[in-house]
Enzyme design. Structure first.
Site, mmCIF file in Angstrom:
data_model
loop_
_atom_site.group_PDB
_atom_site.id
_atom_site.type_symbol
_atom_site.label_atom_id
_atom_site.label_comp_id
_atom_site.label_asym_id
_atom_site.label_seq_id
_atom_site.Cartn_x
_atom_site.Cartn_y
_atom_site.Cartn_z
ATOM 1 C CB THR A 237 19.279 53.182 54.296
ATOM 2 O OG1 THR A 237 20.169 53.974 53.315
ATOM 3 C CG2 THR A 237 20.843 53.133 55.819
ATOM 4 C CG ASP A 238 13.934 52.290 50.484
ATOM 5 O OD1 ASP A 238 15.152 53.083 49.586
ATOM 6 O OD2 ASP A 238 12.576 52.089 50.338
ATOM 7 C CD1 TRP A 239 18.049 57.294 47.679
ATOM 8 C CD2 TRP A 239 18.117 55.319 47.517
ATOM 9 N NE1 TRP A 239 19.504 57.393 46.478
ATOM 10 C CE2 TRP A 239 18.986 55.904 46.384
ATOM 11 C CE3 TRP A 239 18.779 54.030 47.605
ATOM 12 C CZ2 TRP A 239 20.078 54.506 45.796
ATOM 13 C CZ3 TRP A 239 19.225 53.515 46.908
ATOM 14 C CH2 TRP A 239 19.802 53.570 45.658
ATOM 15 N N GLY B 285 17.333 56.558 54.514
ATOM 16 C CA GLY B 285 16.871 55.424 55.351
ATOM 17 C C GLY B 285 16.754 55.736 56.523
#
Length: 422
Positions: free
Chosen positions: A3-5, A7
């Site tokens: 994931t992105d931060w 996410g």
């Protein structure tokens, strides 16, 4: 799959549908933060509880671990992997060249009728060259959240100019922005700002040429993650500084360092303007080579610069278009993003998409297409345009083709700041 931060938002979905590594979710991925952050990640204790209760099968964690280990074996633990190089002279050379080719010359006219354009800068014409602006010395690879870059060396614009023009170059800071702090701003005392401005103006009065290196930086509410800009104008009192310098010295070359457009209320008074962006570790050499004429500018704008903020499509509607209600944001301009908005609404841009000047001139021949209709989805039309350098300076040119369904078959950008020739 990572994931992105922030996410990830649901443990069950993350467990069952292929997420392997969760990054930076805090507790809910949006607003709250826990004292025990990692344990509260969706794929941490909540996932462990689901595994123990049988709510999700143990095979899901085996599946995730196998993919993570497979990548480790193929990369860091692979004894046969090829070895590259890191932070070499070749890398620096590429960084410098990219900086040179990406920089855009926005404006270059003579300060008055008796002189020639200020760029390129002929060092033999000047005894004292004053560089003004915090961005001339400030590290712009640090700050801004996840855009921070750790480099072996960083060449500042001031250092790049000193390498070419030597001790003719003197420096005045002019303004101060404070330390780059994530989600916080360091307030600079008014007395300090006034003193810096007064010193820069006094030195500008005695200089033969002023090179102003300003713009934005990576501070909060500038070109920084998690904090939108609060004004379209230049921050830190720069507009006032620019106006005061122009009152005592009209020979100004402006280098704007920013990741986006800014308002330019002084544009008619500044003879030369360069948009340099954030050029990385060799940015100082890139800027100096362009200003000196060692390299011919060939960059073009990748988006339009509006005159004022309300000329931008996102700011032409109500608050639900921008900034939204913190949960929803509606893109009311639809497909009319960027230059499409300017073109459709007949709003002149300060500098249009594709704009970029040069120290030389180019002659365009007649464009020719190999056919006039497309035969299918995979078919293509090839357009060729002969181009000749008609000046006495070696340079590159970017050919731009603008197509439409009905009337305009092609359009090339003129070499002036007046817009398009169709």
């Amino acid at each position: 799959m990572i994931t992105d931060w922030g996410g990830a938002h649901d443990t069950r979905e993350a467990a069952l549908y292929g997420l392997d590594i969760e990054m930076g979710s805090y507790t809910n991925g949006l607003t709250s933060e826990s004292e025990f952050t990692y344990d509260d990640y969706y794929l941490a204790r909540p996932y462990l509880d689901m595994l123990k209760s049988g709510e999700v099968p143990m095979s899901t964690i085996d599946d995730k671990a196998s993919r993570i280990l497979r990548l480790i074996f193929r990369t860091a633990m692979n004894s046969q992997r090829p070895w590259g190089s890191f932070a070499t002279e070749e890398h620096a050379e590429v960084a410098r060249r990219i900086g040179e080719e990406g920089t855009v010359l926005l404006k270059n006219v003579a300060p008055d009728k008796k002189t020639s354009p200020l760029l390129p800068i002929d060092g033999s014409r000047y005894d004292r060259i004053l560089v003004v602006g915090e961005n001339a010395t400030r590290s712009l690879t640090k700050g801004g959240g996840s855009s921070e870059l750790k480099v072996k060396e960083e060449i500042s614009p001031l250092a790049g100019l000193q390498a070419i023009y030597g001790d003719k170059v003197v420096y005045a800071k002019g303004y101060m922005s404070g330390r780059p702090m994530y989600s916080n701003i360091q307030e600079i005392p008014v007395s300090v700002m006034d003193s810096l401005r007064a010193d820069a103006v006094a030195q500008a009065r005695e200089a033969d040429l002023v090179i102003y290196v300003g713009g934005l930086n990576k501070n909060h509410q500038q070109d920084c993650e998690a904090g939108d800009r609060i004004t379209y104008g230049l921050p830190f009192g720069q507009n006032e500084l620019i106006e005061e310098i122009l009152q005592v010295n009209k020979n100004m070359v402006m280098v704007l360092i920013s990741g986006n457009a800014v308002e330019m209320p002084w544009i008619k008074k500044v003879p030369a303007i360069v948009q340099s962006w954030y050029l990385g570790s060799q940015g100082g050499h890139s800027i100096a080579n362009l200003l000196s004429g060692e390299v011919n500018p060939s960059g073009k704008l990748p988006f339009s610069f509006p005159v004022k903020l309300s000329d931008n499509g996102a700011h032409a509607f109500d608050y639900m278009s921008y900034p939204g209600d913190s949960i929803r944001q509606i893109y009311k301009e639809d497909i009319l993003v960027g230059y499409r908005w300017h073109d459709t609404k007949k709003i002149p841009a300060l500098f249009p998409f594709g704009h970029g000047l040069s120290y030389t001139t180019f002659a365009y021949g007649k464009p020719q297409a190999d056919k006039v209709t497309l035969g299918g989805i995979d078919d293509r039309i090839v357009v060729t345009v002969p181009v000749r350098n008609t000046g006495n300076v070696a340079g590159k040119e970017v050919i731009q083709l603008y197509i439409g369904e009905k009337k305009v078959l092609y359009s090339v950008l003129s070499k002036s700041s007046k817009g398009f020739i169709k």
